[in-house]
Scaffold this active site. Sequence first.
Site, short mmCIF file in Angstrom:
data_model
loop_
_atom_site.label_atom_id
_atom_site.label_comp_id
_atom_site.label_asym_id
_atom_site.label_seq_id
_atom_site.Cartn_x
_atom_site.Cartn_y
_atom_site.Cartn_z
N ARG A 122 -10.87 26.29 2.30
CA ARG A 122 -11.55 25.25 3.09
C ARG A 122 -12.49 24.38 2.28
O ARG A 122 -13.38 23.72 2.81
CB ARG A 122 -12.33 25.85 4.26
CG ARG A 122 -11.43 26.65 5.19
CD ARG A 122 -12.15 27.01 6.48
NE ARG A 122 -11.27 27.81 7.30
CZ ARG A 122 -11.11 29.12 7.13
NH1 ARG A 122 -11.79 29.76 6.20
NH2 ARG A 122 -10.28 29.78 7.89
N GLU A 186 -8.19 -4.56 -10.16
CA GLU A 186 -9.15 -3.98 -9.20
C GLU A 186 -10.59 -4.30 -9.63
O GLU A 186 -11.47 -4.49 -8.79
CB GLU A 186 -8.96 -2.46 -9.09
CG GLU A 186 -7.56 -2.02 -8.64
CD GLU A 186 -7.30 -2.13 -7.13
OE1 GLU A 186 -8.19 -2.57 -6.38
OE2 GLU A 186 -6.17 -1.78 -6.73
N GLU A 238 -14.83 4.61 6.34
CA GLU A 238 -14.07 3.36 6.51
C GLU A 238 -13.99 2.93 7.96
O GLU A 238 -12.91 2.71 8.51
CB GLU A 238 -12.67 3.49 5.88
CG GLU A 238 -12.07 2.12 5.63
CD GLU A 238 -10.86 2.13 4.71
OE1 GLU A 238 -10.73 3.04 3.89
OE2 GLU A 238 -10.07 1.18 4.83
N HIS A 249 -5.22 -6.81 -0.59
CA HIS A 249 -4.34 -5.66 -0.39
C HIS A 249 -3.35 -5.83 0.76
O HIS A 249 -2.33 -5.16 0.77
CB HIS A 249 -5.15 -4.38 -0.22
CG HIS A 249 -5.62 -3.82 -1.53
ND1 HIS A 249 -6.48 -4.50 -2.36
CD2 HIS A 249 -5.34 -2.65 -2.17
CE1 HIS A 249 -6.73 -3.77 -3.44
NE2 HIS A 249 -6.05 -2.64 -3.35
N HIS A 253 0.24 -4.90 -0.26
CA HIS A 253 1.04 -3.84 0.37
C HIS A 253 2.37 -4.39 0.86
O HIS A 253 3.40 -3.71 0.78
CB HIS A 253 0.26 -3.20 1.52
CG HIS A 253 -0.92 -2.40 1.06
ND1 HIS A 253 -2.03 -2.19 1.85
CD2 HIS A 253 -1.17 -1.78 -0.11
CE1 HIS A 253 -2.91 -1.48 1.17
NE2 HIS A 253 -2.41 -1.21 -0.02
N HIS A 270 1.04 -1.69 -8.52
CA HIS A 270 0.02 -1.94 -7.50
C HIS A 270 -1.01 -2.97 -7.95
O HIS A 270 -1.31 -3.92 -7.23
CB HIS A 270 -0.66 -0.62 -7.11
CG HIS A 270 -1.79 -0.80 -6.14
ND1 HIS A 270 -1.57 -1.17 -4.82
CD2 HIS A 270 -3.14 -0.74 -6.29
CE1 HIS A 270 -2.74 -1.30 -4.20
NE2 HIS A 270 -3.70 -1.05 -5.08
ZN ZN Z 1 -5.82 -1.15 -4.85
#
Ligand code: ZN
Length: 363
Positions: A122, A186, A238, A249, A253, A270
């Site tokens: 956990r 980025e 978020e 993005h 994507h 990416h």
């Molecule tokens: Zn990214």
Amino acid sequence: MSGASTLQVGGPRPYLLHVGPGLLSDAGLLARCLRGRHVLVVTDDNVAPLHADRLVDALTRPGLTVARHVLPAGEHEKTLARFGEVLESLARLGATRDATVLALGGGVVGDLAGFAAACWMRGIDVVQLPTTLLAMVDSSVGGKTAVDLPAGKNLAGAFHPPAAVLADTTILRTLPERELRAGLAEVVKYGAIFDAGFLEWLGANAGGLLARDDAAVTEAVLRSCRYKAEVVERDPYERGERALLNFGHTFAHAIEAEQGYAAAGDGLNHGEAVAVGMVLAADLSTRLRLARNEDRDRLRALLERLGLPTALPAGLKPGALLARMRLDKKADASGLRFILWTAPGEARIVTAVSEDAVLRTLE
Ligand code: ZN
Ligand code: NAD
């Protein structure tokens, strides 16, 4: 160690991010990141032959049991099956609640090893040792861990912040050129949405960054992580402004999905897709009269200087990309949702963006 800089990342469980040359050989610093007697170094088969021995040597001391788990490299290995194998390695090691996972690799290793650490008994400590620029400025900070499922990327995962992050800038010397540039996309993103002065700095230091100069890389990593840490601290799960980090993005994507997640071979990776996506987002912002043409052009010029693509690859159809964006989780009932640019260093979340404006941007 001299030359290293440190940043505290706040939140429910604060941790330190260290950046600088030679950190992976710093036995004292490594020892301070461990609690118990068991350490599992998780890495991939590109990084292991280059960097794992140096790390394991620096860890070796009486009473500490260190094992390695080497994954085959690549996004397609970020699976539940590979995750299960890491848990099996922890079992073989006899890992207890105070064991530590050291994630030595790019974002794939960091995400998978982090998720294994989140689940073993956990939750045990993971220390992120990012070896790609992308992992240093993005995936190692913020606490998101995950594996991919056949149904989609990052579908199984957990929020599990690291106990510490050690970004050794010398490790980037072995990184393939294209991966370095992908990370720089980025880095530019942080300047674009948070700090116009940082964008200027990136323009002035493009040469040093491409040459992997330790001082330039350290500064870029620290500043990027500071922006990411600030926004993650304010929005750890978020629910709001963390979404600003998705600048570029939504387009990226869609591009990645349309070209079928092509890895480094054909198609954009990416970071390259994010570079194109940021120029498209800036262009869409000018169409909606939020941003100025000259700012969009300067952003494009900076990305080009860093060797990144800035235009859609031939063969991707605007209608198909738009259809992908409708499916993106960032679309909601009111229409398309984008992170749009208002000025260098500023962005905002805009909902109900007209599909017509998006299509004109893609044409
Ligand atoms: Zn990214
Ligand atoms: P990666 O981990 O696949 O690394 C890229 C390639 O570089 C791999 O082949 C790797 O073996 C090799 N490599 C890594 N370090 C090297 C080094 N120092 N020298 C030589 N070769 C090296 O890819 P990545 O771009 O680092 O990460 C992408 C992953 O990160 C994706 O799975 C993405 O979903 C995830 N990600 C997660 C977050 C997050 O918040 N958790 C954020 C962004 C991206």
